[in-house]
Enzyme design. Structure first.
Site, PDB file in Angstrom:
ATOM      1  CG  HIS A 129      70.585 -28.106  15.143  1.00  0.00           C
ATOM      2  ND1 HIS A 129      69.267 -28.517  15.129  1.00  0.00           N
ATOM      3  CD2 HIS A 129      70.567 -26.756  15.365  1.00  0.00           C
ATOM      4  CE1 HIS A 129      68.485 -27.450  15.330  1.00  0.00           C
ATOM      5  NE2 HIS A 129      69.243 -26.384  15.473  1.00  0.00           N
ATOM      6  CG  HIS A 134      68.399 -23.845  11.565  1.00  0.00           C
ATOM      7  ND1 HIS A 134      68.489 -22.503  11.857  1.00  0.00           N
ATOM      8  CD2 HIS A 134      68.302 -24.475  12.768  1.00  0.00           C
ATOM      9  CE1 HIS A 134      68.451 -22.334  13.162  1.00  0.00           C
ATOM     10  NE2 HIS A 134      68.336 -23.520  13.747  1.00  0.00           N
ATOM     11  CD  GLU A 160      64.846 -24.541  13.519  1.00  0.00           C
ATOM     12  OE1 GLU A 160      65.539 -25.546  13.776  1.00  0.00           O
ATOM     13  OE2 GLU A 160      64.798 -23.533  14.264  1.00  0.00           O
TER      14      GLU A 160
END
Length: 360
Positions: A105, A179, A318
């Protein structure tokens, strides 16, 4: 209707703002400039009663002190890159490894931990907020200065659209998504999400190794605990010890290959919660969707309802490029060149199903 307000301050004194979007049915979405995070999402049940259906924190500093990516915009590259390294145009890049041996991420200072700018806020039907962020060349180890916008649009059909766009001045990698952790019974409820019934419009998924990096295989879901082509409770097969992939992920933490043509807005998932009747439908243009069943929530985070979040208290869907695409050409291209525009569109549609029980 829309409203802009101060949400709070970080420990270093920086102010965090919020934008609230509301529609004619009482649905409200609150977005923070910190990480572009959806901090609150009020959705009605079958009786019109509103509840907050996303996990999150009550204060801004918690998002930095106990990062769980609650509702956040994640990037530059959502999901994992093996070894935190990739090669672009013959040049090797080494990123931070913040998830065991891998990059996750965007690293420990990814898009979820920076302050975004509010570019515009508009009321009406629909109501809209546009946030922007400039990621400078070299930030997080990535090449190129990236100009990013996140547009949130709420209409009177109880649909929340999120559109991520980005341009660059050098060839780079981009993979941005939202998210949010959902619990359709409500964030304050004592129940987990294992009874939520999930449908995923995906015939294949990408199995992972022991560090949650895809092996490269595109495995059919048919006959496995990963088959959600027809509705199944999230927890129905999550403890199937015969499935090595569930053991590796401690549950579901896998990329599904969404049926249909990438680049077109198409159905990704449908989730139903029987007690409230709430239904969430997800549509996206992305090639894949990471389904995560909240396996690493471990009672160390106290949410905005003063509830300790434990394993399975929320689920994530996601939409994104496949994990580790920069190192697997067969997974498609996450490259963005100057003159091109990166685009990831997702739409969250909320509704409520009538009770299945009939009066005598």
């Amino acid at each position: 209707m829309s409203a802009r307000a101060e949400f709070g301050a970080l420990a270093d004194g920086r102010a965090v703002e919020s934008v609230e979007l509301a529609n004619a049915h009482g649905m409200v979405v609150r977005i923070l400039t910190l990480g572009g995070a959806i901090q609150q999402l009020l959705a009605p049940d079958r009786n019109g009663k509103l509840a907050d259906v996303v996990l999150g924190y009550a204060t801004a500093q918690q998002y930095l002190d106990q990062p769980q990516y609650f509702g956040s915009t994640v990037g530059r590259y959502a999901n994992r890159i093996a070894g935190g390294e990739f090669t672009l145009d013959g040049k090797h890049y080494q990123l931070e490894t913040n998830d065991g041996p891998n990059h996750l991420h965007g690293g420990s200072h990814g898009f979820d931990k920076v302050l975004w700018q509010i570019e515009s806020v508009s009321s009406g039907s629909p109501s809209r907020a546009v946030l922007s962020y400039t990621s400078v060349d070299g930030e997080g180890g990535y090449p190129g200065t990236l100009q990013v916008t996140a547009t949130y649009t709420l209409n009177d059909q109880n649909e929340l659209a999120i559109e991520y766009r980005a341009t660059t001045d050098q060839p780079t990698l981009v993979n941005i998504t939202n998210h949010s952790f959902f619990n359709l019974a409500g964030d304050a409820t004592p129940s987990d999400v294992f009874a939520h019934r999930l449908t995923l419009f995906a015939s294949h998924y990408t199995p992972v190794d022991e560090t949650l990096i895809p092996t490269g295989e595109r495995r059919p879901v048919a006959g496995t605990a990963f088959d959600f082509r027809t509705p199944h409770a999230i927890g129905e097969r999550i403890r199937d010890g015969n499935d090595a992939q569930l053991r590796i992920g401690r549950g579901y933490d896998h990329n599904y290959i969404v049926d249909g043509e990438p680049g077109q807005l198409r159905p990704v998932a449908r989730v139903e919660e029987s007690q409230s009747g709430r239904v969430l439908e997800l549509f996206s243009t992305a090639p894949g969707v990471q389904f995560y069943s909240g396996n690493f929530l471990n009672a160390t985070s106290v949410g905005k309802s003063r509830r300790v979040y434990r394993q399975g208290d929320g689920f994530c869907l996601e939409p994104q490029a496949f994990p580790d695409s920069p190192n697997r050409s067969e997974f498609g291209n996450a490259r963005l060149n100057p003159g091109q525009t990166y685009l990831n569109c997702l739409l969250l549609r909320f509704s409520a199903a009538p009770s299945v029980f009939k009066s005598p």
